[in-house]
Motif scaffolding. Structure first.
Motif, PDB file in Angstrom:
ATOM      1  N   LEU A 188     -20.548 -39.830  -9.520  1.00 61.14           N
ATOM      2  CA  LEU A 188     -21.161 -40.970  -8.820  1.00 61.14           C
ATOM      3  C   LEU A 188     -20.481 -41.197  -7.470  1.00 61.14           C
ATOM      4  N   ALA A 189     -19.157 -41.068  -7.437  1.00 54.83           N
ATOM      5  CA  ALA A 189     -18.455 -41.230  -6.162  1.00 54.83           C
ATOM      6  C   ALA A 189     -18.844 -40.109  -5.188  1.00 54.83           C
ATOM      7  N   ALA A 190     -18.981 -38.877  -5.714  1.00 56.06           N
ATOM      8  CA  ALA A 190     -19.341 -37.749  -4.852  1.00 56.06           C
ATOM      9  C   ALA A 190     -20.768 -37.889  -4.322  1.00 56.06           C
ATOM     10  N   VAL A 191     -21.669 -38.458  -5.130  1.00 53.62           N
ATOM     11  CA  VAL A 191     -23.058 -38.642  -4.684  1.00 53.62           C
ATOM     12  C   VAL A 191     -23.109 -39.587  -3.484  1.00 53.62           C
ATOM     13  N   HIS A 192     -22.380 -40.686  -3.567  1.00 53.13           N
ATOM     14  CA  HIS A 192     -22.375 -41.626  -2.438  1.00 53.13           C
ATOM     15  C   HIS A 192     -21.707 -41.007  -1.208  1.00 53.13           C
ATOM     16  N   GLN A 193     -20.696 -40.179  -1.418  1.00 53.62           N
ATOM     17  CA  GLN A 193     -20.065 -39.496  -0.294  1.00 53.62           C
ATOM     18  C   GLN A 193     -21.039 -38.502   0.332  1.00 53.62           C
ATOM     19  N   LEU A 194     -21.821 -37.810  -0.486  1.00 52.89           N
ATOM     20  CA  LEU A 194     -22.823 -36.881   0.030  1.00 52.89           C
ATOM     21  C   LEU A 194     -23.906 -37.633   0.799  1.00 52.89           C
ATOM     22  N   ARG A 195     -24.297 -38.775   0.283  1.00 51.36           N
ATOM     23  CA  ARG A 195     -25.305 -39.585   0.998  1.00 51.36           C
ATOM     24  C   ARG A 195     -24.804 -39.959   2.383  1.00 51.36           C
ATOM     25  N   LYS A 196     -23.536 -40.339   2.487  1.00 47.33           N
ATOM     26  CA  LYS A 196     -22.971 -40.721   3.778  1.00 47.33           C
ATOM     27  C   LYS A 196     -22.872 -39.522   4.720  1.00 47.33           C
ATOM     28  N   SER A 197     -22.373 -38.395   4.190  1.00 47.47           N
ATOM     29  CA  SER A 197     -22.206 -37.228   5.059  1.00 47.47           C
ATOM     30  C   SER A 197     -23.559 -36.685   5.521  1.00 47.47           C
ATOM     31  N   ARG A 198     -24.581 -36.771   4.694  1.00 42.15           N
ATOM     32  CA  ARG A 198     -25.907 -36.324   5.123  1.00 42.15           C
ATOM     33  C   ARG A 198     -26.506 -37.289   6.154  1.00 42.15           C
ATOM     34  N   THR A 199     -26.226 -38.546   5.968  1.00 44.00           N
ATOM     35  CA  THR A 199     -26.695 -39.521   6.957  1.00 44.00           C
ATOM     36  C   THR A 199     -26.047 -39.250   8.316  1.00 44.00           C
ATOM     37  N   ILE A 200     -24.755 -38.982   8.292  1.00 38.90           N
ATOM     38  CA  ILE A 200     -24.047 -38.678   9.539  1.00 38.90           C
ATOM     39  C   ILE A 200     -24.575 -37.378  10.147  1.00 38.90           C
ATOM     40  N   ALA A 201     -24.786 -36.365   9.313  1.00 41.39           N
ATOM     41  CA  ALA A 201     -25.276 -35.083   9.824  1.00 41.39           C
ATOM     42  C   ALA A 201     -26.670 -35.235  10.432  1.00 41.39           C
ATOM     43  N   ARG A 202     -27.519 -36.037   9.811  1.00 40.66           N
ATOM     44  CA  ARG A 202     -28.855 -36.269  10.363  1.00 40.66           C
ATOM     45  C   ARG A 202     -28.766 -36.988  11.716  1.00 40.66           C
TER      46      ARG A 202
END
Length: 229
Positions: A114-128
């Motif tokens: 769950l912690a990794a999912v939220h981190q992935l959401r943030k990193s994808r948002t930044i990458a976009r």
């Protein structure tokens, strides 16, 4: 006139006038043959006590052997019972220990996921966002924002690894296990991509349900561990 002995006759006159002087009693020997009755009687008289002694010894030996067999049988039963109890206790300890380790692993992996999912959401948002900037400035996104790309790629790899680990830990044939598999897919589909923005609301909703289902699932497994012990 003295008697001349056998075969001369002894006259009456001479017999009446003769004094018989016996110096000792003559030895009389009676020959009645070999005494088999005495031998047989003695043999029988000795055989009866011998038979009684032999029979007593045999009965005592038989009784001792039976007692020894009973003692050995009782010892074997006690030993087998103790070995069975020890084996059951060992199996219970090993099984409960492995089950407890499995519960801890699934709980920790779920929290990391769950912690990794939220981190992935943030990193994808930044990458976009970085890709949008590069597009507006006609820059090379893969060169200008390499750090953002590497962070997003690393986070995605971590989420994939934890997803597969959870799926391998749960039992998909159980209702809770099947629902956990569905929630994992739903969450992963909402983490977004370059073309699609991550859905934070759905990720949060799926994550909350995953926590509830996982708590129920782990509680059931913990109850099984207590029954084993």
């Amino acid at each position: 006139m003295a008697w001349q002995g056998i075969p001369f006759p002894l006259s009456e006159a001479l017999l009446s006038a003769t004094i018989l002087n016996v110096g000792k009693i003559p030895k009389v020997v009676v020959d009645s043959g070999f005494g088999w009755d005495s031998v047989v009687g003695s043999f029988i008289a000795g055989l009866i006590p011998a038979f009684i002694a032999w029979y007593s010894i045999k009965k005592n030996i038989s009784a001792l052997e039976k007692d020894r067999e009973n003692q050995q049988s009782s010892f074997d039963k006690d030993r087998n019972a103790q070995l069975d109890i020890a084996a059951k206790n060992l199996n219970a300890q090993v099984l409960s220990g492995n089950r407890q380790q499995w519960i801890n692993s699934l709980r920790d992996t779920s929290a990391e996921y769950l912690a990794a999912v939220h981190q992935l959401r943030k990193s994808r948002t930044i990458a976009r966002h970085c890709a949008h900037i590069s597009k507006k400035s006609n820059g090379d996104f893969f060169i200008e924002h390499r750090d953002a790309i590497e962070a997003m790629t690393s986070d995605a790899r971590i989420v994939d690894n934890l997803t597969f680990k959870i799926r391998l830990l749960i039992n998909p044939s159980e209702s809770e296990g099947a629902r956990i598999t569905e929630l994992l897919k739903g969450i992963n589909d909402c983490t977004g991509s370059f073309q699609e923005k991550p859905d934070r609301i759905k990720i949060t909703a799926y994550g909350e349900e995953l926590v509830l289902v996982m708590q129920k699932y782990l509680k059931q497994e913990w109850d099984r561990v207590k029954k084993i012990v």
